[in-house]
Every structure is written in structure tokens, then in C-alpha cells.
Design a protein around this motif. Structure first.
Motif, mmCIF file in Angstrom:
data_model
loop_
_atom_site.group_PDB
_atom_site.id
_atom_site.type_symbol
_atom_site.label_atom_id
_atom_site.label_comp_id
_atom_site.label_asym_id
_atom_site.label_seq_id
_atom_site.Cartn_x
_atom_site.Cartn_y
_atom_site.Cartn_z
ATOM 1 N N TRP A 27 25.199 -15.376 3.857
ATOM 2 C CA TRP A 27 25.226 -13.854 4.159
ATOM 3 C C TRP A 27 26.524 -13.383 4.400
ATOM 4 O O TRP A 27 27.479 -14.115 4.801
ATOM 5 C CB TRP A 27 24.438 -13.693 5.463
ATOM 6 N N ILE A 66 18.034 0.369 1.714
ATOM 7 C CA ILE A 66 16.846 -0.547 2.298
ATOM 8 C C ILE A 66 15.496 -0.119 2.122
ATOM 9 O O ILE A 66 14.515 -0.403 2.786
ATOM 10 C CB ILE A 66 16.972 -0.602 4.045
ATOM 11 N N VAL A 111 13.065 -2.975 1.301
ATOM 12 C CA VAL A 111 12.907 -4.134 2.561
ATOM 13 C C VAL A 111 11.610 -4.837 2.345
ATOM 14 O O VAL A 111 11.351 -5.949 2.695
ATOM 15 C CB VAL A 111 13.311 -3.568 3.755
ATOM 16 N N LEU A 151 7.833 -5.289 8.928
ATOM 17 C CA LEU A 151 8.707 -6.431 9.546
ATOM 18 C C LEU A 151 8.263 -6.767 10.857
ATOM 19 O O LEU A 151 8.283 -5.640 11.659
ATOM 20 C CB LEU A 151 10.076 -6.399 9.285
ATOM 21 N N LEU A 153 22.621 -4.524 10.242
ATOM 22 C CA LEU A 153 22.215 -4.743 8.830
ATOM 23 C C LEU A 153 23.024 -5.712 8.255
ATOM 24 O O LEU A 153 24.446 -5.506 8.107
ATOM 25 C CB LEU A 153 22.336 -3.454 7.967
ATOM 26 N N CYS A 169 24.157 -8.549 5.349
ATOM 27 C CA CYS A 169 23.670 -8.935 3.942
ATOM 28 C C CYS A 169 23.248 -10.416 3.831
ATOM 29 O O CYS A 169 24.261 -11.194 4.186
ATOM 30 C CB CYS A 169 24.855 -8.444 2.823
ATOM 31 N N GLN A 188 14.190 -12.325 0.255
ATOM 32 C CA GLN A 188 13.196 -11.832 1.184
ATOM 33 C C GLN A 188 14.110 -11.336 2.531
ATOM 34 O O GLN A 188 15.059 -11.627 2.672
ATOM 35 C CB GLN A 188 12.111 -12.809 1.834
ATOM 36 N N SER A 189 13.484 -10.239 3.242
ATOM 37 C CA SER A 189 14.128 -9.728 4.390
ATOM 38 C C SER A 189 13.388 -10.313 5.647
ATOM 39 O O SER A 189 12.370 -10.744 5.639
ATOM 40 C CB SER A 189 13.975 -8.152 4.405
ATOM 41 N N TYR A 190 14.378 -10.652 6.874
ATOM 42 C CA TYR A 190 13.951 -10.949 7.987
ATOM 43 C C TYR A 190 14.574 -10.202 9.263
ATOM 44 O O TYR A 190 15.556 -9.839 9.180
ATOM 45 C CB TYR A 190 14.493 -12.661 8.215
ATOM 46 N N LEU A 230 18.580 -7.263 11.149
ATOM 47 C CA LEU A 230 18.035 -7.376 9.926
ATOM 48 C C LEU A 230 18.857 -8.298 8.872
ATOM 49 O O LEU A 230 19.924 -7.491 8.540
ATOM 50 C CB LEU A 230 17.597 -5.826 9.165
ATOM 51 N N SER A 280 19.075 -9.369 5.189
ATOM 52 C CA SER A 280 18.093 -8.642 3.746
ATOM 53 C C SER A 280 19.153 -8.521 2.630
ATOM 54 O O SER A 280 20.283 -8.224 2.905
ATOM 55 C CB SER A 280 17.667 -7.463 4.135
ATOM 56 N N TYR A 284 18.786 -6.203 0.678
ATOM 57 C CA TYR A 284 18.734 -4.838 0.460
ATOM 58 C C TYR A 284 19.888 -4.181 1.421
ATOM 59 O O TYR A 284 19.966 -3.003 1.670
ATOM 60 C CB TYR A 284 17.639 -3.998 0.721
#
Length: 262
Positions: A21, A49, A52, A60, A141, A143, A148-150, A170, A172, A174
Motif C-alpha cells: 500500500w 471512492i 468502494v 463497510l 484514505l 491506497c 477489495q476495500s477494508y 480505509l 482501498s 479506490y
């Protein structure tokens, strides 16, 4: 589960994914908000986003391992769906961010999309901040090159003012900077309009200079193709009549002094 164990497990997950990330604010500078889901940097890149939730049903969610408080996050649009009855969060238009307070066994609305804004801190890190009444929730936020986003609670930042300030993270794909096309690239119509204005200005400027300096024209005579521009209103009028008649030539009575009349 202790803080160190949570951090360690998440670090193992990132290494196993092979994606890693990076900070979403790698594009540098403030990210100007375009709508509740998008912001744009000065270099034309930005964050979007809006996708997401493509691989989840409603929202989420995450839980604080210390307090067992639960958080429900739905960016871009307010919703009313919750896993159980939560009238305070689902009241009105619903919520974009909601918290289940484990101590009081109640739901608390932390913000709607109208209460959210993008914020870039001094270190270039990007946040989505919700401010509602005295409650402030910052979602960092980050990257994540994954499919998938968490959503996680930021365990390194303590909850302040008896839960009035909360920090989430977050991860993600996105949250990665992308090119915001409709802002960075002009539309086709805009390009054509600019070219037309430049061409018109060049035509009149160069034409007038040539007629003034080389042909000795003065006053209104310096305008290039003056006879055409004088006839233009009549030509437009005739063209409009031609279209009104279904692209047929309008029949007119001959001039009394013309050959046809004789």
C-alpha cells in the motif's frame, strides 16, 4: 486481542497479498472536493471512492477491539440499512457513517454525506472527515493494491473527549490517485469553441492589417470580405425560410419590371 496482535496480523495480510500500500495523497497538494466521493489535486489527479462498495452488499463495517464499538460506513450516499434496529442512524435521510456504542447498546449517527469533506494534512495524507454536532470522525484514505476495500479502527490514535473524536482507516484500491478525466481534459465542444474563437480573431486581425497596410483601406473598409458580411443577415434569413419550406425553393411573384413579367 491486543493492539500489537492486530497490527501484526494486518501486516502479515499485506505481505501475503503481495500488493502493498501507499498513501493516497502521493499526488501532492490539497485535494479539492468535487462531490462527496471525489476530490482533485492540482496536477489533474484525484481520488474517487464511489466504487468502494462494489464487492459488499450495503456498507463497510469494523469493530474497535478495545471498546467493541462497531462502525458502519457507506460513502457517497446516505442509507438506512443496519444489521439491527437503529432508529437514530436511520432517521431522516439515513446515514453515511454510524456507530454502535457497545457501552450503551445504542446507535449514534456520526454523519451524512452533507457532513463529510476531504482534507489533506501537512504530511500529504488524505482524509475523509465527518463533522456532526460535536462529533468528529476522520477516515484516513490509504491506497491498497488489492481487489477489495477494508475499514479499520486506527489503534494508534486514542479516542478523545469521551468518544467525540474517532479515527478510522480505509484501505482501498479506490483510495489510489487516478486521473479525473472530466476535470483534467476539456470537452470536445469546448475545444471546438476555442479553435473557432482563435480562428475568427486571427482572420479579422490579419485581414484588417493586410487591407490597411497594403490596400490602403480605411474605416469600415478594412474589414475583410466586407460585402459578404453585409449580405450575411439576408443569407441567414433566406436559409431559415428555405428550412421552413421543407428545403424547397420558395416561389415568388416575378418583379413587374422583369423579363418574366413582360
Amino acid at each position: 486481542m491486543t493492539n500489537h496482535l492486530v497490527v501484526a496480523l494486518f501486516g502479515i495480510f499485506l505481505l501475503a497479498s503481495g500488493s502493498g500500500w501507499r498513501l493516497a495523497a502521493a499526488a501532492s497538494g490539497q485535494c479539492r472536493q468535487l462531490n462527496p466521493c471525489r476530490c482533485e489535486y492540482e496536477n489533474g489527479q484525484g481520488i474517487d471512492i464511489s466504487q468502494v462498495l462494489t464487492k459488499v452488499e450495503n456498507y463497510l463495517n469494523t469493530a474497535d477491539p478495545k471498546t467493541q464499538d462497531k462502525y458502519y460506513f457507506h460513502p457517497c450516499q446516505d442509507i438506512k440499512e443496519l444489521p439491527s434496529e437503529g432508529k437514530k442512524c436511520s432517521s431522516g435521510d439515513g446515514y453515511s457513517l454510524c456507530r454502535f456504542n457497545n457501552a450503551s447498546q445504542t446507535y449514534e449517527k456520526l454523519g451524512t454525506i452533507k457532513d463529510s469533506s476531504f482534507h489533506t494534512d501537512g504530511g500529504g495524507q488524505q482524509f475523509l472527515v465527518y463533522k456532526m454536532n460535536a462529533k468528529v470522525t476522520s477516515i484516513q484514505l490509504l491506497c491498497l493494491k488489492h481487489d477489495q476495500s477494508y475499514l479499520y479502527v486506527d489503534l494508534d490514535k486514542a479516542h478523545l473527549s469521551a468518544g467525540n473524536e474517532t479515527s478510522l482507516i480505509l484501505f482501498s484500491p479506490y483510495a489510489c490517485p487516478i486521473t479525473i478525466e472530466e476535470i483534467s481534459k476539456p470537452s470536445t465542444g469546448g475545444v471546438l469553441l476555442i479553435l473557432f474563437l482563435i480562428g475568427t480573431f486571427t482572420y479579422f486581425t490579419i485581414g484588417s492589417i493586410v487591407r490597411f497596410m497594403y490596400l490602403g483601406a480605411r474605416g469600415i473598409e478594412v474589414i475583410p470580405n466586407l460585402d459578404f458580411w453585409k449580405d450575411l443577415p439576408g443569407l441567414v434569413r433566406d436559409g431559415a425560410r428555405f428550412l421552413q419550406n421543407g428545403c424547397r425553393v420558395e416561389r415568388r411573384q416575378p418583379d413587374p419590371d422583369s423579363y418574366d413579367a413582360i
